[in-house]
Design an enzyme around this catalytic site. Structure first.
Site, PDB file in Angstrom:
ATOM      1  N   ARG A  74      15.435  21.915 -31.831  1.00 49.14           N
ATOM      2  CA  ARG A  74      14.866  23.263 -31.737  1.00 49.14           C
ATOM      3  C   ARG A  74      15.038  23.824 -30.332  1.00 49.14           C
ATOM      4  O   ARG A  74      15.277  25.018 -30.134  1.00 49.14           O
ATOM      5  CB  ARG A  74      13.398  23.238 -32.172  1.00 49.14           C
ATOM      6  N   HIS A 123       0.525  28.186 -28.198  1.00 49.54           N
ATOM      7  CA  HIS A 123       0.975  26.921 -28.801  1.00 49.54           C
ATOM      8  C   HIS A 123       1.958  26.159 -27.930  1.00 49.54           C
ATOM      9  O   HIS A 123       2.658  25.275 -28.425  1.00 49.54           O
ATOM     10  CB  HIS A 123       1.605  27.181 -30.183  1.00 49.54           C
ATOM     11  N   CYS A 157       6.548   5.584 -15.916  1.00 51.09           N
ATOM     12  CA  CYS A 157       5.592   4.578 -16.422  1.00 51.09           C
ATOM     13  C   CYS A 157       5.996   4.006 -17.780  1.00 51.09           C
ATOM     14  O   CYS A 157       5.318   3.121 -18.310  1.00 51.09           O
ATOM     15  CB  CYS A 157       4.203   5.220 -16.539  1.00 51.09           C
TER      16      CYS A 157
HETATM   17  C1  BV8 Z   1      -7.026  23.712 -33.673  1.00 53.59           C
HETATM   18  C2  BV8 Z   1       3.506  23.288 -33.866  1.00 53.59           C
HETATM   19  C3  BV8 Z   1      -9.142  22.621 -33.339  1.00 53.59           C
HETATM   20  C4  BV8 Z   1       4.302  23.763 -32.754  1.00 53.59           C
HETATM   21  C5  BV8 Z   1       2.087  24.773 -35.051  1.00 53.59           C
HETATM   22  C6  BV8 Z   1      -9.894  27.146 -39.045  1.00 53.59           C
HETATM   23  C7  BV8 Z   1      -9.697  27.482 -40.372  1.00 53.59           C
HETATM   24  C8  BV8 Z   1      -8.698  26.846 -41.123  1.00 53.59           C
HETATM   25  C9  BV8 Z   1      -7.883  25.848 -40.544  1.00 53.59           C
HETATM   26  C10 BV8 Z   1      -8.107  25.521 -39.242  1.00 53.59           C
HETATM   27  C11 BV8 Z   1      -9.087  26.163 -38.490  1.00 53.59           C
HETATM   28  N1  BV8 Z   1      -9.042  25.651 -37.228  1.00 53.59           N
HETATM   29  C12 BV8 Z   1      -8.096  24.689 -37.167  1.00 53.59           C
HETATM   30  C13 BV8 Z   1      -7.497  24.587 -38.388  1.00 53.59           C
HETATM   31  C14 BV8 Z   1      -6.411  23.673 -38.707  1.00 53.59           C
HETATM   32  C15 BV8 Z   1      -5.047  24.259 -38.312  1.00 53.59           C
HETATM   33  C16 BV8 Z   1      -4.686  25.404 -39.211  1.00 53.59           C
HETATM   34  O1  BV8 Z   1      -4.915  26.557 -38.888  1.00 53.59           O
HETATM   35  N2  BV8 Z   1      -4.081  25.078 -40.329  1.00 53.59           N
HETATM   36  C17 BV8 Z   1      -3.623  26.104 -41.241  1.00 53.59           C
HETATM   37  C18 BV8 Z   1      -2.187  25.828 -41.654  1.00 53.59           C
HETATM   38  C19 BV8 Z   1      -4.583  26.137 -42.418  1.00 53.59           C
HETATM   39  N3  BV8 Z   1      -5.062  24.674 -36.930  1.00 53.59           N
HETATM   40  C20 BV8 Z   1      -4.878  23.757 -35.953  1.00 53.59           C
HETATM   41  O2  BV8 Z   1      -4.755  22.566 -36.193  1.00 53.59           O
HETATM   42  C21 BV8 Z   1      -4.822  24.274 -34.552  1.00 53.59           C
HETATM   43  N4  BV8 Z   1      -5.712  23.465 -33.729  1.00 53.59           N
HETATM   44  O3  BV8 Z   1      -7.546  24.677 -34.159  1.00 53.59           O
HETATM   45  O4  BV8 Z   1      -7.770  22.684 -33.054  1.00 53.59           O
HETATM   46  C22 BV8 Z   1      -9.324  22.090 -34.744  1.00 53.59           C
HETATM   47  C23 BV8 Z   1      -8.497  21.078 -35.213  1.00 53.59           C
HETATM   48  C24 BV8 Z   1      -8.688  20.584 -36.530  1.00 53.59           C
HETATM   49  C25 BV8 Z   1      -9.670  21.130 -37.356  1.00 53.59           C
HETATM   50  C26 BV8 Z   1     -10.485  22.171 -36.879  1.00 53.59           C
HETATM   51  C27 BV8 Z   1     -10.305  22.639 -35.570  1.00 53.59           C
HETATM   52  C28 BV8 Z   1      -3.417  24.093 -33.985  1.00 53.59           C
HETATM   53  C29 BV8 Z   1      -2.531  25.178 -34.495  1.00 53.59           C
HETATM   54  C30 BV8 Z   1      -1.121  25.036 -33.885  1.00 53.59           C
HETATM   55  C31 BV8 Z   1      -0.279  24.334 -34.872  1.00 53.59           C
HETATM   56  N5  BV8 Z   1       1.092  24.258 -34.402  1.00 53.59           N
HETATM   57  N6  BV8 Z   1       3.317  24.387 -34.806  1.00 53.59           N
HETATM   58  C32 BV8 Z   1       5.719  23.881 -33.274  1.00 53.59           C
HETATM   59  O5  BV8 Z   1       6.279  22.882 -33.724  1.00 53.59           O
HETATM   60  O6  BV8 Z   1       6.201  25.024 -33.235  1.00 53.59           O
HETATM   61  S1  BV8 Z   1       1.804  25.940 -36.246  1.00 53.59           S
HETATM   62  C33 BV8 Z   1       3.140  26.945 -36.515  1.00 53.59           C
HETATM   63  O7  BV8 Z   1       2.613  28.081 -37.240  1.00 53.59           O
HETATM   64  C34 BV8 Z   1       3.775  27.561 -35.278  1.00 53.59           C
HETATM   65  O8  BV8 Z   1       3.167  27.149 -34.075  1.00 53.59           O
HETATM   66  C35 BV8 Z   1       3.558  29.048 -35.445  1.00 53.59           C
HETATM   67  O9  BV8 Z   1       3.299  29.597 -34.224  1.00 53.59           O
HETATM   68  C36 BV8 Z   1       2.368  29.090 -36.327  1.00 53.59           C
HETATM   69  C37 BV8 Z   1       2.169  30.397 -37.044  1.00 53.59           C
HETATM   70  O10 BV8 Z   1       3.314  30.671 -37.838  1.00 53.59           O
HETATM   71  P1  BV8 Z   1       3.964  32.139 -37.704  1.00 53.59           P
HETATM   72  O11 BV8 Z   1       4.364  32.328 -36.302  1.00 53.59           O
HETATM   73  O12 BV8 Z   1       3.052  33.137 -38.314  1.00 53.59           O
HETATM   74  O13 BV8 Z   1       5.284  31.975 -38.554  1.00 53.59           O
HETATM   75  P2  BV8 Z   1       5.428  31.996 -40.156  1.00 53.59           P
HETATM   76  O14 BV8 Z   1       6.768  31.423 -40.466  1.00 53.59           O
HETATM   77  O15 BV8 Z   1       4.206  31.410 -40.777  1.00 53.59           O
HETATM   78  O16 BV8 Z   1       5.425  33.549 -40.541  1.00 53.59           O
HETATM   79  C38 BV8 Z   1       6.493  34.367 -40.096  1.00 53.59           C
HETATM   80  C39 BV8 Z   1       6.050  35.806 -40.347  1.00 53.59           C
HETATM   81  O17 BV8 Z   1       7.046  36.675 -39.814  1.00 53.59           O
HETATM   82  C40 BV8 Z   1       5.930  36.150 -41.824  1.00 53.59           C
HETATM   83  O18 BV8 Z   1       4.749  36.906 -42.028  1.00 53.59           O
HETATM   84  C41 BV8 Z   1       7.186  36.997 -42.100  1.00 53.59           C
HETATM   85  O19 BV8 Z   1       6.941  37.969 -43.101  1.00 53.59           O
HETATM   86  C42 BV8 Z   1       7.390  37.648 -40.767  1.00 53.59           C
HETATM   87  N7  BV8 Z   1       8.777  38.049 -40.470  1.00 53.59           N
HETATM   88  C43 BV8 Z   1       9.915  37.354 -40.717  1.00 53.59           C
HETATM   89  N8  BV8 Z   1      10.979  38.041 -40.226  1.00 53.59           N
HETATM   90  C44 BV8 Z   1      10.483  39.159 -39.640  1.00 53.59           C
HETATM   91  C45 BV8 Z   1       9.082  39.163 -39.783  1.00 53.59           C
HETATM   92  N9  BV8 Z   1       8.304  40.156 -39.308  1.00 53.59           N
HETATM   93  C46 BV8 Z   1       8.914  41.160 -38.666  1.00 53.59           C
HETATM   94  N10 BV8 Z   1      10.257  41.227 -38.475  1.00 53.59           N
HETATM   95  C47 BV8 Z   1      11.066  40.245 -38.943  1.00 53.59           C
HETATM   96  N11 BV8 Z   1      12.396  40.337 -38.759  1.00 53.59           N
END
Ligand code: BV8
Length: 256
Positions: A74, A123, A157
């Site tokens: 990536r 992130h 390390c």
């Molecule tokens: C945390 C790794 C404390 C890095 C990523 C509260 C409620 C529910 C769940 C949770 C909550 N709190 C915590 C959670 C758990 C979890 C979570 O949210 N899970 C979800 C899936 C249910 N969150 C966490 O674990 C976070 N930590 O809160 O710690 C905690 C921990 C555990 C339990 C409670 C609390 C950590 C979150 C970070 C995770 N890391 N990736 C990497 O490898 O990159 S997530 C991953 O998704 C990426 O980081 C990315 O940034 C993120 C969001 O995705 P998007 O950017 O939105 O991308 P996606 O593909 O989904 O969508 C693309 C969009 O673009 C679409 O809408 C599409 O239509 C649009 N699009 C496409 N082309 C275009 C466009 N728009 C315009 N123009 C275009 N051309």
């Protein structure tokens, strides 16, 4: 596409033209037109790879070499692409607004390469890596060289090297998150651009801003999980809508 071909809600243009404080949240969608795969779209990263196997600590400790190679792939990909007009439009907007905060979920470094200054990386950043034992930065360690069963290790390390990104289940950087919430409190206008709004706590930011009184607009190819709660939904490509939006705001400011 010029601003005349996109009918923006007049209130959005008016508010942006006179706003002192604006916050923007971006997701993978803003980098899609640069050639960076998104996560949840058809053909996205999570379709080909399972996040449970790659984007969490347990997966890393189980297969450090596999996870290192995936992030190295990536990293190479984002180094080979360029920012697109959507990234550059946000650089222009930052120059027009006194208090502007760009909050990104993206780890591809494209906002910084486009010239954005006030970038809050929720992130982390693919281009940074570090040793999980001593914490030393490990930019010079070539993760791509990680061979089967022989993960890259810290020269100082011997600890395993990991990418400086936030994995599922990990806390977001405290300072970045605090800065993002503060920007939501101040924002008169909040733009949510190219995010599916399913990953928390980032996905909660647009609604935090709305609760604090901001006018919230979403720019997306398709409605996200928060689309029914925003003030304006602009459907289309970020790389086309953002330049047209900034041009419309500039024209309103100039004739203001
Ligand atoms: C945390 C790794 C404390 C890095 C990523 C509260 C409620 C529910 C769940 C949770 C909550 N709190 C915590 C959670 C758990 C979890 C979570 O949210 N899970 C979800 C899936 C249910 N969150 C966490 O674990 C976070 N930590 O809160 O710690 C905690 C921990 C555990 C339990 C409670 C609390 C950590 C979150 C970070 C995770 N890391 N990736 C990497 O490898 O990159 S997530 C991953 O998704 C990426 O980081 C990315 O940034 C993120 C969001 O995705 P998007 O950017 O939105 O991308 P996606 O593909 O989904 O969508 C693309 C969009 O673009 C679409 O809408 C599409 O239509 C649009 N699009 C496409 N082309 C275009 C466009 N728009 C315009 N123009 C275009 N051309």
């Amino acid at each position: 596409m010029s601003s005349t071909t996109f009918a923006f809600p007049p209130e959005l243009i008016e508010r942006l033209a006179r706003a002192r404080s604006v916050a923007v949240l971006t997701g993978a969608g803003i980098s899609a037109e640069s050639g960076v795969p998104t996560f949840r779209d058809p053909g996205g990263l999570w379709e080909r790879f399972r996040p449970e196997e790659l984007a969490n600590v347990q997966a890393f400790l189980r297969n450090p070499d596999l996870v290192q190679r995936w992030y190295a792939y990536r990293c190479k990909l984002v180094r080979e692409v360029e920012p697109n007009p959507g990234h550059y439009a946000l650089v222009e907007l930052e120059r027009m607004v006194p208090d502007f905060t760009l909050i990104t979920q993206n780890v591809d470094n494209l906002h910084r390469r486009a010239g954005s200054q006030r970038v809050v990386e929720l992130h982390g950043n693919l281009l940074r890596s570090y040793c999980i034992d001593c914490g030393r930065p490990a930019e010079e360690v070539n993760l791509e060289a990680a061979a089967e069963g022989k993960p890259a290790r810290c020269p100082a390390c011997g600890g395993l090297i990991r990418p400086d990104v936030v994995w599922f289940g990990e806390l977001l950087p405290e300072e970045a998150l605090a800065e993002a919430y503060a920007a939501c409190e101040r924002a008169e206008v909040f733009l949510s651009v190219g995010t599916s709004a399913v990953v928390y706590p980032a996905a909660g930011l647009p609604l935090e801003a709305k609760r604090a009184g901001a006018y919230v607009a979403e720019i997306n190819l398709q409605p996200s999980a928060i689309a029914d709660q925003v003030d304006a939904l602009l459907l289309g490509k970020a790389g086309e809508i953002l330049p047209a939006l900034v041009e419309a705001v500039r024209q309103t400011r100039n004739t203001g």
